[in-house]
Design an enzyme around this catalytic site. Structure first.
Site, PDB file in Angstrom:
ATOM      1  CB  THR A   1      17.703 -50.322 -44.341  1.00  0.00           C
ATOM      2  OG1 THR A   1      18.147 -50.623 -43.027  1.00  0.00           O
ATOM      3  CG2 THR A   1      16.264 -49.858 -44.320  1.00  0.00           C
ATOM      4  CB  VAL A   2      18.832 -48.741 -49.024  1.00  0.00           C
ATOM      5  CG1 VAL A   2      18.479 -48.286 -50.430  1.00  0.00           C
ATOM      6  CG2 VAL A   2      18.557 -47.624 -48.023  1.00  0.00           C
TER       7      VAL A   2
ATOM      8  N   GLY B   1      14.790 -39.712 -49.654  1.00  0.00           N
ATOM      9  CA  GLY B   1      14.286 -41.093 -49.671  1.00  0.00           C
ATOM     10  C   GLY B   1      13.335 -41.351 -50.827  1.00  0.00           C
TER      11      GLY B   1
ATOM     12  N   GLY C   1      13.437 -45.304 -45.107  1.00  0.00           N
ATOM     13  CA  GLY C   1      12.787 -46.600 -44.956  1.00  0.00           C
ATOM     14  C   GLY C   1      13.102 -47.505 -46.132  1.00  0.00           C
TER      15      GLY C   1
ATOM     16  CE  LYS D   1      18.625 -37.119 -46.160  1.00  0.00           C
ATOM     17  NZ  LYS D   1      17.618 -37.448 -45.151  1.00  0.00           N
TER      18      LYS D   1
ATOM     19  CG  ASP E   1      20.415 -37.246 -42.840  1.00  0.00           C
ATOM     20  OD1 ASP E   1      20.914 -38.201 -43.448  1.00  0.00           O
ATOM     21  OD2 ASP E   1      19.236 -36.867 -43.022  1.00  0.00           O
TER      22      ASP E   1
HETATM   23  N1  LIG Z   1      17.964 -46.381 -44.448  1.00  0.00           N
HETATM   24  C1  LIG Z   1      17.304 -45.456 -45.103  1.00  0.00           C
HETATM   25  O1  LIG Z   1      16.094 -45.289 -44.923  1.00  0.00           O
HETATM   26  C2  LIG Z   1      18.009 -44.579 -46.101  1.00  0.00           C
HETATM   27  C3  LIG Z   1      17.292 -43.577 -46.766  1.00  0.00           C
HETATM   28  C4  LIG Z   1      17.944 -42.801 -47.733  1.00  0.00           C
HETATM   29  C5  LIG Z   1      19.287 -43.030 -47.996  1.00  0.00           C
HETATM   30  N2  LIG Z   1      19.960 -43.983 -47.291  1.00  0.00           N
HETATM   31  C6  LIG Z   1      21.372 -44.189 -47.621  1.00  0.00           C
HETATM   32  O2  LIG Z   1      21.516 -45.487 -48.176  1.00  0.00           O
HETATM   33  C7  LIG Z   1      22.795 -46.022 -47.851  1.00  0.00           C
HETATM   34  C8  LIG Z   1      22.612 -47.372 -47.162  1.00  0.00           C
HETATM   35  O3  LIG Z   1      21.876 -47.186 -45.977  1.00  0.00           O
HETATM   36  P1  LIG Z   1      21.229 -48.418 -45.178  1.00  0.00           P
HETATM   37  O4  LIG Z   1      20.305 -47.828 -44.190  1.00  0.00           O
HETATM   38  O5  LIG Z   1      20.721 -49.455 -46.117  1.00  0.00           O
HETATM   39  O6  LIG Z   1      22.519 -48.980 -44.424  1.00  0.00           O
HETATM   40  P2  LIG Z   1      22.664 -50.358 -43.641  1.00  0.00           P
HETATM   41  O7  LIG Z   1      21.327 -50.938 -43.320  1.00  0.00           O
HETATM   42  O8  LIG Z   1      23.644 -50.133 -42.546  1.00  0.00           O
HETATM   43  O9  LIG Z   1      23.319 -51.329 -44.732  1.00  0.00           O
HETATM   44  C9  LIG Z   1      24.625 -51.161 -45.202  1.00  0.00           C
HETATM   45  C10 LIG Z   1      24.974 -52.344 -46.069  1.00  0.00           C
HETATM   46  O10 LIG Z   1      26.265 -52.160 -46.616  1.00  0.00           O
HETATM   47  C11 LIG Z   1      27.070 -53.301 -46.371  1.00  0.00           C
HETATM   48  N3  LIG Z   1      28.455 -52.855 -46.266  1.00  0.00           N
HETATM   49  C12 LIG Z   1      28.965 -51.943 -45.393  1.00  0.00           C
HETATM   50  N4  LIG Z   1      30.302 -51.761 -45.625  1.00  0.00           N
HETATM   51  C13 LIG Z   1      30.593 -52.554 -46.686  1.00  0.00           C
HETATM   52  C14 LIG Z   1      31.784 -52.836 -47.400  1.00  0.00           C
HETATM   53  N5  LIG Z   1      32.933 -52.227 -47.086  1.00  0.00           N
HETATM   54  N6  LIG Z   1      31.720 -53.710 -48.418  1.00  0.00           N
HETATM   55  C15 LIG Z   1      30.579 -54.320 -48.743  1.00  0.00           C
HETATM   56  N7  LIG Z   1      29.402 -54.103 -48.116  1.00  0.00           N
HETATM   57  C16 LIG Z   1      29.429 -53.244 -47.080  1.00  0.00           C
HETATM   58  C17 LIG Z   1      26.525 -53.907 -45.121  1.00  0.00           C
HETATM   59  O11 LIG Z   1      26.853 -55.281 -45.080  1.00  0.00           O
HETATM   60  P3  LIG Z   1      26.290 -56.289 -43.934  1.00  0.00           P
HETATM   61  O12 LIG Z   1      24.841 -56.504 -44.305  1.00  0.00           O
HETATM   62  O13 LIG Z   1      27.108 -57.507 -44.091  1.00  0.00           O
HETATM   63  O14 LIG Z   1      26.473 -55.555 -42.632  1.00  0.00           O
HETATM   64  C18 LIG Z   1      25.018 -53.665 -45.322  1.00  0.00           C
HETATM   65  O15 LIG Z   1      24.461 -54.687 -46.137  1.00  0.00           O
HETATM   66  C19 LIG Z   1      23.486 -44.930 -47.019  1.00  0.00           C
HETATM   67  O16 LIG Z   1      24.240 -44.101 -47.859  1.00  0.00           O
HETATM   68  C20 LIG Z   1      22.321 -44.159 -46.432  1.00  0.00           C
HETATM   69  O17 LIG Z   1      22.665 -42.830 -46.106  1.00  0.00           O
HETATM   70  C21 LIG Z   1      19.364 -44.766 -46.360  1.00  0.00           C
END
Ligand SMILES: NC(=O)c1ccc[n+]([C@@H]2O[C@H](COP(=O)([O-])OP(=O)(O)OC[C@H]3O[C@@H](n4cnc5c(N)ncnc54)[C@H](OP(=O)(O)O)[C@@H]3O)[C@@H](O)[C@H]2O)c1
Length: 424
Positions: free
Chosen positions: A14-15, A127, A296, A198, A194
């Site tokens: 997502t990010v 975020g 998001g 934070k 979570d």
């Molecule tokens: N989502 C939000 O709105 C949001 C907001 C603020 C902060 N965050 C933080 O941002 C971070 C990412 O969140 P997200 O929502 O983007 O997570 P996500 O959608 O689950 O994406 C995780 C990504 O990391 C990759 N990945 C996981 N393990 C890996 C590894 N060992 N080596 C290489 N790549 C790996 C995954 O690969 P694949 O694509 O191949 O599965 C995927 O591309 C987290 O720390 C989360 O707490 C998220």
């Protein structure tokens, strides 16, 4: 022509996708390598040259051409090791990883400082809401002593829906999961982890003293009932999951996450659905509330890209970048235990509809130094029992717990349904 700044992304979920798409608008920045878990996954990201993907994140960390690594995978393992290695290989770090910062922040900032590198993490706290940069720069002249915040969109969405629809926690959670607002395993959000991650980091930078995550008190929203929502509304409150932090003049910090009744006169009572908000109280500024999208793809990318551009803008100017954004405190805060805190309380009790029950409730409170601000009894004729709602004046948590023990042993009290702290 000046050399482009080279970025390595670890994570393209997502990010990561939002960051990749947003960075395309900046011709001086080039994403040269991206690590993912599953290299065969269909990505459908416009302009993505799949030849820069790798399923070995150490290829990003070890690439001598890369200047900045953005860690966007989450969790501790392997994120911690990847960041440490990237710093040792001379990279600056941008991360959105709240859990890692809360649990391993001290370690990481020490290593970054030893290698003269910066770690920026605007996206990790709320975020898309700019918070870290304002606290570290334009609010730097303030002594911030209190934070009240809504830092988790999923729980705020669930509580808002329960309020608006009068629905149960479980029904709203099911709906939120169908709509993608809640994870299949919602524990991290609904149990307050979570928000606790934070507030740990936020309080650390605001108070300039290190807060230990294991000392942050935490309660989630799973026990909140539609009846509590209704009673709170009738009394002029909304129920919110509040991340709270306060530091007293002796440097003792009280940091916690739990549901609270928030008076409708306060801004946080009107922050609904997935929106987040943070009220900082400090001197000389007074109260400042920042609100916006706490998660998001694009809101979070906004913060990650802002951090990347901040670092990029300093390249070539000095070998000591962004001094105000560095971690400049190592002293740990002394922490107040939850039992030592003082709060107002909302209490819901079901009791047998017998003479003297209200008197017994009043007596137990009085004997334990608790004054009542209001007490309302509603009778259920058919079941010969009554719902009693109490709001207390300020009382010590340890005294309130003694009173709950007394109520739990009292035969005329059928159940203590809820105990929720009230924001003052
Ligand atoms: N989502 C939000 O709105 C949001 C907001 C603020 C902060 N965050 C933080 O941002 C971070 C990412 O969140 P997200 O929502 O983007 O997570 P996500 O959608 O689950 O994406 C995780 C990504 O990391 C990759 N990945 C996981 N393990 C890996 C590894 N060992 N080596 C290489 N790549 C790996 C995954 O690969 P694949 O694509 O191949 O599965 C995927 O591309 C987290 O720390 C989360 O707490 C998220």
């Amino acid at each position: 022509m000046e050399r482009k700044i080279k970025i390595g992304l670890i994570g393209l979920g997502t990010v990561g996708s939002g960051v990749f798409k947003t960075l395309k608008a900046f011709p001086d920045i080039e994403v040269t390598k991206i690590a993912v878990k599953n290299i065969n996954k269909k990505r459908n990201i416009e302009g993505l040259d799949e030849s820069i993907l790798t399923d070995n994140p150490y290829e990003v960390v070890n690439d001598p051409e890369i200047d900045i690594v953005a860690e966007l995978i989450g969790g501790i393992d392997p994120a911690y090791d990847l960041i440490v290695n990237a710093i040792k290989k001379g990279k600056h770090i941008v991360t959105a990883n709240k859990e890692l910062l809360a649990k391993k922040g001290e370690d990481l900032f020490n290593i970054a400082s030893e290698y003269n590198k910066v770690i920026l993490y605007e996206a990790a706290i709320a975020g898309g809401i700019p918070l870290i940069m304002p606290i570290k720069t334009i609010l730097a002249g303030n002594k911030i002593n209190k934070i009240k915040a809504i830092l988790n969109g999923t729980t705020n969405y669930i509580l808002t829906k329960m309020d608006v629809q009068g629905a149960s926690y479980q029904d709203v959670l099911d709906e939120a999961q169908k709509l993608g607002y809640a994870e299949t395993d919602p524990t991290g959000d609904v149990e307050g982890f979570d928000a606790a991650y934070k507030i740990t980091t936020l309080a650390t930078i605001a108070f300039k003293k290190r807060i230990k995550f294991e000392n942050v008190y935490r309660e989630g929203i799973t026990n909140i009932r539609p009846e509590d929502m209704k009673a709170a509304n009738e009394m002029g409150y909304k129920i919110k999951l509040i991340a709270f932090a306060q530091i007293d003049d002796n440097g003792k910090a009280d940091v916690r996450v739990h549901p609270m009744l928030v008076p409708k006169s306060k801004t946080l009572a009107h922050i609904d659905y997935v929106t987040n908000a943070v009220t900082l109280s400090g001197h000389p500024v007074g109260d400042v509330t920042l609100s916006g999208p706490g998660a998001g793809e694009f809101p979070t990318a906004s913060s990650v890209v802002g951090d990347i551009l901040s670092i990029a803008s300093e390249f070539g100017k000095t070998d000591y970048m962004l001094p105000m954004m560095r971690c400049n405190h190592s002293e740990s805060a002394q922490m107040l235990d939850i039992t030592e805190t003082e709060n107002k309380y909302y209490l819901s009790i079901t009791a047998n509809n017998k003479i003297g029950v209200i008197g017994r409730i009043g007596k137990a409170c009085e004997e334990n130094n608790i004054s009542l601000a209001s007490i309302v009894q509603k009778e259920f004729g058919s079941k010969n029992c009554a719902d009693i709602t109490v709001i207390t004046e300020l009382a010590k948590e340890k005294d309130m717990r003694k009173v709950i023990d007394i109520f739990n042993r009292d035969d005329s009290i059928i159940s203590v349904n809820s105990l929720i702290r009230v924001q003052i």
